[in-house]
Design a protein around this motif. Structure first.
Motif, PDB file in Angstrom:
ATOM      1  N   GLY A 134      58.589  33.191 -29.524  1.00 11.37           N
ATOM      2  CA  GLY A 134      58.445  34.291 -28.561  1.00 11.37           C
ATOM      3  C   GLY A 134      57.808  33.845 -27.256  1.00 11.37           C
ATOM      4  N   THR A 135      56.896  32.889 -27.333  1.00 14.76           N
ATOM      5  CA  THR A 135      56.247  32.341 -26.134  1.00 14.76           C
ATOM      6  C   THR A 135      57.279  31.714 -25.206  1.00 14.76           C
ATOM      7  N   TYR A 136      58.172  30.928 -25.781  1.00 19.00           N
ATOM      8  CA  TYR A 136      59.184  30.225 -24.982  1.00 19.00           C
ATOM      9  C   TYR A 136      60.251  31.189 -24.459  1.00 19.00           C
ATOM     10  N   SER A 176      62.835  23.919 -18.633  1.00 19.51           N
ATOM     11  CA  SER A 176      63.518  22.939 -19.485  1.00 19.51           C
ATOM     12  C   SER A 176      62.833  22.829 -20.850  1.00 19.51           C
ATOM     13  N   VAL A 177      61.513  22.898 -20.878  1.00 18.69           N
ATOM     14  CA  VAL A 177      60.773  22.853 -22.142  1.00 18.69           C
ATOM     15  C   VAL A 177      61.059  24.116 -22.949  1.00 18.69           C
ATOM     16  N   ASP A 178      61.130  25.272 -22.266  1.00 21.50           N
ATOM     17  CA  ASP A 178      61.478  26.524 -22.951  1.00 21.50           C
ATOM     18  C   ASP A 178      62.821  26.410 -23.653  1.00 21.50           C
ATOM     19  N   LEU A 179      63.809  25.908 -22.943  1.00 27.46           N
ATOM     20  CA  LEU A 179      65.152  25.804 -23.504  1.00 27.46           C
ATOM     21  C   LEU A 179      65.223  24.807 -24.657  1.00 27.46           C
ATOM     22  N   ILE A 180      64.521  23.699 -24.534  1.00 24.05           N
ATOM     23  CA  ILE A 180      64.493  22.710 -25.614  1.00 24.05           C
ATOM     24  C   ILE A 180      63.799  23.289 -26.845  1.00 24.05           C
ATOM     25  N   ALA A 181      62.664  23.944 -26.644  1.00 23.67           N
ATOM     26  CA  ALA A 181      61.922  24.531 -27.766  1.00 23.67           C
ATOM     27  C   ALA A 181      62.745  25.606 -28.466  1.00 23.67           C
ATOM     28  N   LEU A 182      63.389  26.480 -27.707  1.00 24.64           N
ATOM     29  CA  LEU A 182      64.210  27.530 -28.311  1.00 24.64           C
ATOM     30  C   LEU A 182      65.407  26.941 -29.064  1.00 24.64           C
ATOM     31  N   THR A 183      65.980  25.885 -28.520  1.00 27.89           N
ATOM     32  CA  THR A 183      67.086  25.219 -29.212  1.00 27.89           C
ATOM     33  C   THR A 183      66.606  24.607 -30.522  1.00 27.89           C
TER      34      THR A 183
END
Length: 102
Positions: free
Chosen positions: A54-56, A75-82
């Motif tokens: 949820g944070t990302y 970019s970190v958000d997208l990597i973490a969610l992936t």
């Protein structure tokens, strides 16, 4: 969606799945700067929030839709969610019997 699928796989009844889903939603939103600004949370909660998808998701939403800079780069958000999605889908694919065999 992946986390919901995992809960659905391990829940015994629809009522249990609903209860667990509601509980997880409150926990994931509570342990992160989703509804509350990160500056208002304690350093411990801010650190624990990095374990919550949820944070990302909230960070990516703020950056893309609202155009508000965030402490976590997009970019970190997208990597973490992936990664969260891949882990959940892996668990589901290992647990779910796709052919209807037991």
């Amino acid at each position: 969606a992946g986390l919901g699928a995992v809960v659905g796989l391990y829940g015994k009844t629809p009522d249990q799945v609903m209860s667990i889903s509601t509980f997880l939603t409150l926990i994931l939103f509570g342990f992160g700067p989703v509804m509350i600004p990160a500056e208002s949370l304690s350093p411990i909660i801010n650190t624990l929030s990095l374990l919550s998808p949820g944070t990302y998701a909230a960070s990516a939403f703020r950056q893309t839709v609202l155009n508000i800079p965030d402490r976590i780069p997009l970019s970190v958000d997208l990597i973490a969610l992936t990664l969260f999605s891949l882990i959940c889908f892996y668990v589901v694919s290992q647990r779910l019997d796709w052919r209807g065999k037991n």
